[in-house]
Enzyme design. Sequence first.
Site, PDB file in Angstrom:
ATOM      1  N   HIS A  67       0.837  -1.213   0.000  1.00 36.41           N
ATOM      2  CA  HIS A  67       0.000   0.000   0.000  1.00 36.41           C
ATOM      3  C   HIS A  67       0.872   1.264   0.000  1.00 36.41           C
ATOM      4  O   HIS A  67       1.186   1.821   1.042  1.00 36.41           O
ATOM      5  CB  HIS A  67      -0.895  -0.033   1.249  1.00 36.41           C
ATOM      6  CG  HIS A  67      -2.002   0.958   1.231  1.00 36.41           C
ATOM      7  ND1 HIS A  67      -3.245   0.696   1.756  1.00 36.41           N
ATOM      8  CD2 HIS A  67      -2.076   2.230   0.757  1.00 36.41           C
ATOM      9  CE1 HIS A  67      -4.029   1.749   1.612  1.00 36.41           C
ATOM     10  NE2 HIS A  67      -3.331   2.707   1.007  1.00 36.41           N
ATOM     11  N   LEU A  70       2.445   6.534  -4.880  1.00 33.53           N
ATOM     12  CA  LEU A  70       3.610   7.111  -5.560  1.00 33.53           C
ATOM     13  C   LEU A  70       3.255   8.415  -6.279  1.00 33.53           C
ATOM     14  O   LEU A  70       4.141   9.131  -6.739  1.00 33.53           O
ATOM     15  CB  LEU A  70       4.215   6.103  -6.534  1.00 33.53           C
ATOM     16  CG  LEU A  70       4.858   4.871  -5.897  1.00 33.53           C
ATOM     17  CD1 LEU A  70       5.374   3.904  -6.966  1.00 33.53           C
ATOM     18  CD2 LEU A  70       6.002   5.260  -4.950  1.00 33.53           C
ATOM     19  N   ASN A 101      -5.005   5.729  -7.098  1.00 38.01           N
ATOM     20  CA  ASN A 101      -5.645   7.056  -7.109  1.00 38.01           C
ATOM     21  C   ASN A 101      -4.727   8.138  -7.663  1.00 38.01           C
ATOM     22  O   ASN A 101      -4.478   9.160  -7.033  1.00 38.01           O
ATOM     23  CB  ASN A 101      -6.148   7.426  -5.705  1.00 38.01           C
ATOM     24  CG  ASN A 101      -5.039   7.519  -4.673  1.00 38.01           C
ATOM     25  OD1 ASN A 101      -3.964   6.954  -4.848  1.00 38.01           O
ATOM     26  ND2 ASN A 101      -5.302   8.228  -3.595  1.00 38.01           N
ATOM     27  N   ASP A 161      -8.690   2.629  -3.263  1.00 39.40           N
ATOM     28  CA  ASP A 161      -8.195   3.230  -2.030  1.00 39.40           C
ATOM     29  C   ASP A 161      -8.164   4.752  -2.081  1.00 39.40           C
ATOM     30  O   ASP A 161      -7.792   5.352  -3.085  1.00 39.40           O
ATOM     31  CB  ASP A 161      -6.784   2.734  -1.690  1.00 39.40           C
ATOM     32  CG  ASP A 161      -6.325   3.323  -0.373  1.00 39.40           C
ATOM     33  OD1 ASP A 161      -6.982   3.045   0.651  1.00 39.40           O
ATOM     34  OD2 ASP A 161      -5.368   4.111  -0.368  1.00 39.40           O
ATOM     35  N   HIS A 241      -5.572  -0.952   5.850  1.00 33.03           N
ATOM     36  CA  HIS A 241      -5.396  -0.116   7.044  1.00 33.03           C
ATOM     37  C   HIS A 241      -6.532  -0.178   8.075  1.00 33.03           C
ATOM     38  O   HIS A 241      -7.181   0.824   8.352  1.00 33.03           O
ATOM     39  CB  HIS A 241      -5.143   1.341   6.662  1.00 33.03           C
ATOM     40  CG  HIS A 241      -6.030   1.927   5.591  1.00 33.03           C
ATOM     41  ND1 HIS A 241      -7.393   1.883   5.630  1.00 33.03           N
ATOM     42  CD2 HIS A 241      -5.710   2.590   4.452  1.00 33.03           C
ATOM     43  CE1 HIS A 241      -7.879   2.494   4.565  1.00 33.03           C
ATOM     44  NE2 HIS A 241      -6.879   2.930   3.827  1.00 33.03           N
ATOM     45  N   ASP A 314       0.817   2.655   3.758  1.00 26.56           N
ATOM     46  CA  ASP A 314      -0.083   3.737   3.322  1.00 26.56           C
ATOM     47  C   ASP A 314       0.700   5.048   3.184  1.00 26.56           C
ATOM     48  O   ASP A 314       0.214   6.128   3.533  1.00 26.56           O
ATOM     49  CB  ASP A 314      -1.276   3.907   4.265  1.00 26.56           C
ATOM     50  CG  ASP A 314      -2.389   4.756   3.637  1.00 26.56           C
ATOM     51  OD1 ASP A 314      -2.282   5.112   2.446  1.00 26.56           O
ATOM     52  OD2 ASP A 314      -3.365   5.064   4.346  1.00 26.56           O
ATOM     53  N   HIS A 318       2.428  14.404   0.624  1.00 28.27           N
ATOM     54  CA  HIS A 318       1.697  15.609   0.200  1.00 28.27           C
ATOM     55  C   HIS A 318       2.669  16.786   0.197  1.00 28.27           C
ATOM     56  O   HIS A 318       3.502  16.898   1.097  1.00 28.27           O
ATOM     57  CB  HIS A 318       0.559  15.926   1.175  1.00 28.27           C
ATOM     58  CG  HIS A 318      -0.577  14.954   1.102  1.00 28.27           C
ATOM     59  ND1 HIS A 318      -1.426  14.873   0.019  1.00 28.27           N
ATOM     60  CD2 HIS A 318      -1.013  14.016   1.985  1.00 28.27           C
ATOM     61  CE1 HIS A 318      -2.331  13.924   0.246  1.00 28.27           C
ATOM     62  NE2 HIS A 318      -2.103  13.383   1.425  1.00 28.27           N
ATOM     63  N   PHE A 332      -5.532  14.517   3.909  1.00 29.12           N
ATOM     64  CA  PHE A 332      -5.328  13.342   4.756  1.00 29.12           C
ATOM     65  C   PHE A 332      -4.064  12.613   4.296  1.00 29.12           C
ATOM     66  O   PHE A 332      -3.855  12.445   3.102  1.00 29.12           O
ATOM     67  CB  PHE A 332      -6.502  12.372   4.609  1.00 29.12           C
ATOM     68  CG  PHE A 332      -7.803  12.849   5.206  1.00 29.12           C
ATOM     69  CD1 PHE A 332      -8.067  12.652   6.548  1.00 29.12           C
ATOM     70  CD2 PHE A 332      -8.766  13.471   4.415  1.00 29.12           C
ATOM     71  CE1 PHE A 332      -9.277  13.057   7.104  1.00 29.12           C
ATOM     72  CE2 PHE A 332      -9.978  13.884   4.965  1.00 29.12           C
ATOM     73  CZ  PHE A 332     -10.239  13.679   6.312  1.00 29.12           C
ATOM     74  N   GLY A 333      -3.244  12.144   5.242  1.00 25.10           N
ATOM     75  CA  GLY A 333      -2.150  11.259   4.849  1.00 25.10           C
ATOM     76  C   GLY A 333      -0.816  11.615   5.457  1.00 25.10           C
ATOM     77  O   GLY A 333      -0.560  12.761   5.824  1.00 25.10           O
TER      78      GLY A 333
END
EC number: 3.5.2.3
Length: 455
Positions: A67, A70, A101, A161, A241, A314, A318, A332-333
């Site tokens: 997961h 990239l 995504n 995802d 997750h 995951d 960003h 998010f992330g």
Amino acid sequence: MSTASTTAYVLRGVRPYGTDPVDVVLADGVIAAIGAAGTVDVPEGATELAAGDGPGLVLLPGLVDLHTHLREPGREDAETVFSGTRAAAAGGFTAVHAMANTTPTQDTAGVVEQVYRLGQEAGWVDVHPVGAVTVGLGGEKLAELGAMADSAARVRVFSDDGKCVHDPVLMRRALEYVKAFDGVVAQHAQEPRLTEGAQMNEGVVSAQIGLTGWPAVAEESIIARDVLLAEHVGSRLHVCHLSTAGSVEIIRWAKGRGIDVTAEVTPHHLVLTDDLARDYDPVFKVNPPLRTAKDVEAVREGLADGTIDIVATDHAPHPVEDKDCEWSSAAFGMTGLETALSVVQQTMVDTGRMTWADVARVLSENPSRIGRITQSQGRPVAVGEPANLTLVDPDAIRAIDGRTQVTASDNTPFAGMELPGRVVATFLRGRATVLDGTVVDGTVIDDKNLEGATR
Ligand SMILES: [Zn+2]
């Protein structure tokens, strides 16, 4: 591509899976010999890596991430296939599954083949593109799953995802469809109506600080539905997750019933809690959200007893403008490739809950089995096997700083913290991608890709 793969190495006094020290010889891309010091033939000109003092470096099969985001194509300002896979190598990985995504979405044979080729050109790790379940992650129409499976990228993992496949009819069809090529649907379990406007875990902290909560049941209800759907159609389900104690219970129940389900937990859900939201620092904003200490304990227990099959990063890079802003408007992330192994060591090995052999299971063997890449990855540390390996110094302590990480983005939640363990070397089919804790630039990389290596 692998012009430097003929280099031979001898790893002196290393401990496979944390066991007794041996010498390990890598030559011609495979593990050529393993034996007590002085008993193995060392090829002329082999590069020696010595363990130094202390109990010795731990040798593991190369890590496999099921997961990873990239971001290429579409968000090269956050990460590229080159920078992300370079970060993966630095973290001890030899293969990653690249989530769908992107922009355009990885929902056709053309786009998954593009990502697959970018991975080959970069040469840091094997890149296995994940195919989208629905066109454009729109949740309305199944993507061309068969065409992606038949493509050069040989896709076996399918996921929307970032979004949940919330329509039960579509989910059922996807589960039925992937059976034809032994694929798996990896679900991002998030009931959309129950999480409208949600910013963090729903609980005591969200009530105190006034952010919209994200209830555990929004995750658990989808997982419960999907394990039953998987049972009904006799297909394979993977849960991305999972983050709540209730989710662990549902997976435990489903496995006890013989349902073909696997589950992952992220490093951050193994250690961080929603208490960290109190300062409104968006570096801690993630999907699914950080939960409570009780949930952290439950996922650790689930990982230790095998209910949870794997740790997956995951890794979600960003750019600074998407994270360095108000909590409610931040993305998010969090990044994770370069800290995953350290977090697993800290939470599971140093606490006595898992051995290094268990680490190999949850970070290499099981993810390669779920992704159906066991011919090349997640193999035993044994003579004749491909030399996809990670060498770890478990006694090292690292201060984490997002700005000095290899990933193109800075959003690590562990910034300013100290973590145990350091990846000393990573080998991809016998070629060193990391040596002395530093990525090995310029050995096999095209000039055009080297430009992408600088940040
Ligand atoms: Zn997700």
